[in-house]
Design a protein around this motif. Structure first.
Motif, mmCIF file in Angstrom:
data_model
loop_
_atom_site.group_PDB
_atom_site.id
_atom_site.type_symbol
_atom_site.label_atom_id
_atom_site.label_comp_id
_atom_site.label_asym_id
_atom_site.label_seq_id
_atom_site.Cartn_x
_atom_site.Cartn_y
_atom_site.Cartn_z
ATOM 1 N N ILE A 1 -5.508 -35.579 -61.186
ATOM 2 C CA ILE A 1 -5.918 -36.995 -61.221
ATOM 3 C C ILE A 1 -6.943 -37.271 -60.129
ATOM 4 C CG2 ILE A 1 -5.135 -39.373 -60.923
ATOM 5 C CD1 ILE A 1 -2.402 -38.505 -62.000
ATOM 6 N N ALA A 2 -6.684 -36.779 -58.928
ATOM 7 C CA ALA A 2 -7.556 -37.073 -57.788
ATOM 8 C C ALA A 2 -8.977 -36.582 -58.015
ATOM 9 C CB ALA A 2 -6.979 -36.448 -56.517
ATOM 10 N N TRP A 3 -9.112 -35.368 -58.568
ATOM 11 C CA TRP A 3 -10.461 -34.775 -58.681
ATOM 12 C C TRP A 3 -11.132 -35.046 -60.022
ATOM 13 C CZ3 TRP A 3 -8.563 -34.027 -54.163
ATOM 14 C CH2 TRP A 3 -9.400 -33.635 -53.143
ATOM 15 N N GLU A 4 -10.366 -35.211 -61.077
ATOM 16 C CA GLU A 4 -10.982 -35.394 -62.389
ATOM 17 C C GLU A 4 -11.023 -36.857 -62.823
ATOM 18 O OE1 GLU A 4 -12.313 -32.642 -63.319
ATOM 19 O OE2 GLU A 4 -11.206 -31.469 -61.818
ATOM 20 N N HIS A 5 -10.154 -37.697 -62.270
ATOM 21 C CA HIS A 5 -10.111 -39.120 -62.632
ATOM 22 C C HIS A 5 -9.898 -39.965 -61.379
ATOM 23 C CE1 HIS A 5 -9.960 -38.261 -66.975
ATOM 24 N NE2 HIS A 5 -9.226 -37.216 -66.620
ATOM 25 N N PRO A 6 -10.815 -39.881 -60.415
ATOM 26 C CA PRO A 6 -10.595 -40.569 -59.139
ATOM 27 C C PRO A 6 -10.628 -42.089 -59.248
ATOM 28 C CG PRO A 6 -12.811 -39.647 -59.251
ATOM 29 C CD PRO A 6 -12.075 -39.114 -60.439
ATOM 30 N N ASP A 7 -11.025 -42.617 -60.398
ATOM 31 C CA ASP A 7 -11.032 -44.066 -60.583
ATOM 32 C C ASP A 7 -9.629 -44.637 -60.702
ATOM 33 O OD1 ASP A 7 -10.977 -42.547 -63.002
ATOM 34 O OD2 ASP A 7 -11.285 -44.381 -64.155
ATOM 35 N N PHE A 8 -8.609 -43.818 -60.968
ATOM 36 C CA PHE A 8 -7.265 -44.339 -61.172
ATOM 37 C C PHE A 8 -6.576 -44.670 -59.852
ATOM 38 C CE2 PHE A 8 -2.638 -43.613 -61.698
ATOM 39 C CZ PHE A 8 -2.377 -44.660 -62.575
ATOM 40 N N ASP B 1 -9.015 -14.052 -62.662
ATOM 41 C CA ASP B 1 -8.163 -14.125 -61.483
ATOM 42 C C ASP B 1 -8.606 -15.232 -60.517
ATOM 43 O OD1 ASP B 1 -5.832 -13.152 -60.307
ATOM 44 O OD2 ASP B 1 -6.949 -11.995 -58.825
ATOM 45 N N THR B 2 -9.226 -16.281 -61.063
ATOM 46 C CA THR B 2 -9.633 -17.438 -60.272
ATOM 47 C C THR B 2 -8.602 -18.547 -60.413
ATOM 48 O OG1 THR B 2 -11.988 -16.948 -60.565
ATOM 49 C CG2 THR B 2 -11.420 -19.203 -59.970
ATOM 50 N N LEU B 3 -8.217 -19.130 -59.292
ATOM 51 C CA LEU B 3 -7.362 -20.310 -59.316
ATOM 52 C C LEU B 3 -8.263 -21.518 -59.550
ATOM 53 C CD1 LEU B 3 -5.055 -19.356 -56.325
ATOM 54 C CD2 LEU B 3 -4.371 -19.499 -58.725
ATOM 55 N N VAL B 4 -8.359 -21.926 -60.790
ATOM 56 C CA VAL B 4 -9.386 -22.886 -61.186
ATOM 57 C C VAL B 4 -9.218 -24.216 -60.469
ATOM 58 C CG1 VAL B 4 -10.443 -24.079 -63.132
ATOM 59 C CG2 VAL B 4 -9.585 -21.754 -63.420
ATOM 60 N N ALA B 5 -7.982 -24.691 -60.307
ATOM 61 C CA ALA B 5 -7.774 -25.975 -59.632
ATOM 62 C C ALA B 5 -8.319 -25.943 -58.210
ATOM 63 C CB ALA B 5 -6.290 -26.335 -59.631
ATOM 64 N N ILE B 6 -8.106 -24.832 -57.505
ATOM 65 C CA ILE B 6 -8.611 -24.719 -56.136
ATOM 66 C C ILE B 6 -10.125 -24.580 -56.133
ATOM 67 C CG2 ILE B 6 -8.594 -23.246 -54.085
ATOM 68 C CD1 ILE B 6 -5.651 -22.679 -54.667
ATOM 69 N N ASP B 7 -10.660 -23.830 -57.077
ATOM 70 C CA ASP B 7 -12.111 -23.689 -57.165
ATOM 71 C C ASP B 7 -12.783 -25.037 -57.404
ATOM 72 O OD1 ASP B 7 -14.442 -21.817 -57.326
ATOM 73 O OD2 ASP B 7 -14.603 -22.721 -59.327
ATOM 74 N N ARG B 8 -12.139 -25.903 -58.165
ATOM 75 C CA ARG B 8 -12.719 -27.222 -58.441
ATOM 76 C C ARG B 8 -12.650 -28.135 -57.216
ATOM 77 N NH1 ARG B 8 -13.499 -27.686 -64.123
ATOM 78 N NH2 ARG B 8 -13.456 -29.964 -64.170
ATOM 79 N N LEU B 9 -11.670 -27.936 -56.338
ATOM 80 C CA LEU B 9 -11.662 -28.678 -55.077
ATOM 81 C C LEU B 9 -12.915 -28.371 -54.270
ATOM 82 C CD1 LEU B 9 -7.978 -28.204 -53.803
ATOM 83 C CD2 LEU B 9 -8.906 -30.094 -55.138
ATOM 84 N N ARG B 10 -13.345 -27.124 -54.360
ATOM 85 C CA ARG B 10 -14.501 -26.673 -53.591
ATOM 86 C C ARG B 10 -15.822 -27.062 -54.255
ATOM 87 N NH1 ARG B 10 -13.227 -21.950 -53.943
ATOM 88 N NH2 ARG B 10 -12.195 -21.605 -51.918
ATOM 89 N N SER B 11 -15.875 -27.016 -55.583
ATOM 90 C CA SER B 11 -17.173 -27.097 -56.269
ATOM 91 C C SER B 11 -17.490 -28.466 -56.863
ATOM 92 C CB SER B 11 -17.208 -26.050 -57.397
ATOM 93 O OG SER B 11 -16.184 -26.304 -58.357
ATOM 94 N N GLU C 1 -8.366 -24.505 -47.278
ATOM 95 C CA GLU C 1 -9.661 -23.912 -46.925
ATOM 96 C C GLU C 1 -10.761 -24.422 -47.847
ATOM 97 O OE1 GLU C 1 -9.047 -19.733 -47.110
ATOM 98 O OE2 GLU C 1 -7.587 -19.699 -45.463
ATOM 99 N N ALA C 2 -10.459 -24.568 -49.134
ATOM 100 C CA ALA C 2 -11.461 -25.058 -50.078
ATOM 101 C C ALA C 2 -11.892 -26.474 -49.739
ATOM 102 C CB ALA C 2 -10.910 -25.000 -51.505
ATOM 103 N N LEU C 3 -10.947 -27.313 -49.340
ATOM 104 C CA LEU C 3 -11.283 -28.689 -48.963
ATOM 105 C C LEU C 3 -12.186 -28.718 -47.731
ATOM 106 C CD1 LEU C 3 -7.788 -30.343 -49.490
ATOM 107 C CD2 LEU C 3 -9.856 -30.813 -50.827
ATOM 108 N N ILE C 4 -11.871 -27.893 -46.760
ATOM 109 C CA ILE C 4 -12.697 -27.849 -45.545
ATOM 110 C C ILE C 4 -14.095 -27.345 -45.878
ATOM 111 C CG2 ILE C 4 -12.958 -26.715 -43.307
ATOM 112 C CD1 ILE C 4 -9.869 -26.778 -43.096
ATOM 113 N N GLU C 5 -14.189 -26.316 -46.719
ATOM 114 C CA GLU C 5 -15.499 -25.792 -47.125
ATOM 115 C C GLU C 5 -16.308 -26.851 -47.868
ATOM 116 O OE1 GLU C 5 -15.040 -22.232 -49.383
ATOM 117 O OE2 GLU C 5 -13.765 -21.274 -47.869
ATOM 118 N N ALA C 6 -15.625 -27.736 -48.604
ATOM 119 C CA ALA C 6 -16.318 -28.779 -49.369
ATOM 120 C C ALA C 6 -16.698 -29.978 -48.504
ATOM 121 C CB ALA C 6 -15.453 -29.232 -50.538
ATOM 122 N N GLY C 7 -16.347 -29.951 -47.219
ATOM 123 C CA GLY C 7 -16.753 -31.018 -46.313
ATOM 124 C C GLY C 7 -15.708 -32.087 -46.059
ATOM 125 N N TYR C 8 -14.498 -31.898 -46.561
ATOM 126 C CA TYR C 8 -13.424 -32.854 -46.289
ATOM 127 C C TYR C 8 -12.854 -32.592 -44.897
ATOM 128 C CZ TYR C 8 -13.650 -33.784 -51.298
ATOM 129 O OH TYR C 8 -14.077 -34.110 -52.559
#
Length: 395
Positions: free
Chosen positions: A283-290, A309-319, A352-359
């Motif tokens: 919800i947070a990353w795909e529908h942040p308007d809610f 072998d990619t954890l897609v949810a974590i990859d989307r936090l980063r990308s 780590e993904a959040l920090i890399e994304a600037g959070y």
């Protein structure tokens, strides 16, 4: 009685004789300030007392501690602690509870009730609604809303409905609100769809692989050709998009129609554990308007691992583009005593993904490792007071 409360003041209504407030200070010695008479109380034996604490209350949102010397041999403080701890900057003390507004003379207790069958686009299920203290008396107040997944497990008042014990969300909210450590709010527990739970909380970018077919045994006890199968054997995409639409377009409008809510995203939060935690991240990353604030406990990031072998949810936090959200992220160290890690490794990768994304940790998100925590309701219940203070802070 007062019409409104000035900032950085403490008020007390009750029976006292030359009362004073003691405030804990950084050097260990309490600061003592006398309260002055400010008017009559609720009945003949009571008075309203006041103290200006402008120079003593810390700035920002840091908690501070105090207790009241009633001057008659009695102290006013919580039953379970020698001092009140609060983040409120204006405090009205009445019947052992803290308010940042002028409360009604008598304040009703919180309560939880169950809507047995909520009909919507998903299978019919119960909703559980927590109403905070004073909801009946303070008819002009409107409240933020926290939506909790796996609603049948949320409340001690309905522990018999739970799968393996409750989160005791009602008890945690009561305790925090009494001390001014959490905003008064509605908490809506949305039950899961039981056998549909996995697909309901799984994001559509992830796939569920149904269990393999069992060998078919003909009625005569001989192995034979399998009858037509209803269950697909191909990977099935998650239905979290449908579940989010159910929350946004059906559950939330129902709650807004029937209760006094603050319906903007800034006043809306979600909370879930395991697959429910994954749903909150979705919800947070795909529908942040809610909703703006989210808590994801012991999140099942593993469920989004793809063929590469990619954890897609974590990859989307980063990308994904930066989101205006606040996220609580945690895990225990074990999945059960002495075994596994409750997703600790994946949760650290998400951090780590959040920090890399600037959070920024401590501002945009909060990470917590429960050293004694395991993957169960008791561990999540133990962390809930911290989580509620993050999602719905006062001060």
């Amino acid at each position: 009685m007062l019409a409104s409360l000035p900032p950085n003041h403490l008020f007390f209504v009750g029976v006292a004789s030359d009362p004073a407030v003691e405030i804990c200070t950084g050097d260990g010695s309490p600061a003592r300030v006398s309260l002055s008479w400010a008017g009559s109380g609720r009945h003949g034996d009571e008075s309203l007392w006041m103290a200006d604490l402008t120079t003593l209350i810390p700035g920002g949102a840091d908690p501070w501690q105090f207790r009241l010397d009633l001057g008659n041999g009695h102290w006013e403080h919580p039953e379970f602690a020698p001092f009140y701890t609060t983040t409120l900057r204006t405090v009205f003390v009445q019947d052992g509870q803290l308010f940042d507004y002028l409360p009604a003379p008598m304040v009703s207790q919180s309560r939880v009730f169950k809507i047995e069958t909520f009909e919507g686009s998903l299978t019919a299920r119960p909703l559980y609604v927590y109403l905070p203290r004073g909801y009946d008396e303070h008819v002009d107040r409107r409240y933020p809303v926290l939506y909790m997944h796996d609603g049948q497990n949320c409340f001690d008042a309905f522990v018999d409905d739970s799968y393996a014990g409750s989160w005791q969300a009602d008890l945690a909210a009561d305790l925090l609100i009494r001390q001014g450590l959490m905003q008064e709010c509605l908490i809506v527990g949305v039950s899961n769809g039981r056998e549909h739970r996995l697909l309901e909380y799984l994001p559509p970018y992830a796939r569920h692989f149904p269990p393999p077919r069992r060998p078919y045994v003909a009625p005569n006890g001989q192995a034979g050709e399998s009858p037509p199968q209803r269950r697909p054997l191909q990977p099935v995409p998650g239905h979290a998009d449908r579940t989010l639409a159910y929350y946004r377009d059906e559950v939330a409008p129902y709650i807004d129609r029937h209760y006094r809510t603050l319906s903007s995203r800034e006043h809306t939060a979600t909370c879930g554990s395991s697959l429910g935690g994954l749903f909150s991240v979705y919800i947070a990353w795909e529908h942040p308007d809610f909703a703006r604030s989210h808590a994801a406990l012991s999140t099942s990031f593993w469920a989004t691992r793809n063929s590469a072998d990619t954890l897609v949810a974590i990859d989307r936090l980063r990308s994904r583009p930066r989101r205006d959200v606040r996220l609580w992220l945690d895990s225990g160290r074990y999945s059960s005593p002495g075994h596994g890690d409750d997703g600790m490794g994946e949760t650290l990768l998400a951090r780590e993904a959040l920090i890399e994304a600037g959070y920024t940790e401590g501002i945009d998100f909060q990470y917590y490792l429960d050293e004694e925590g395991i993957h169960n309701e008791a561990s999540w219940a133990a962390r809930l007071p911290m989580i509620f203070q993050f999602l719905l802070p006062t001060g």
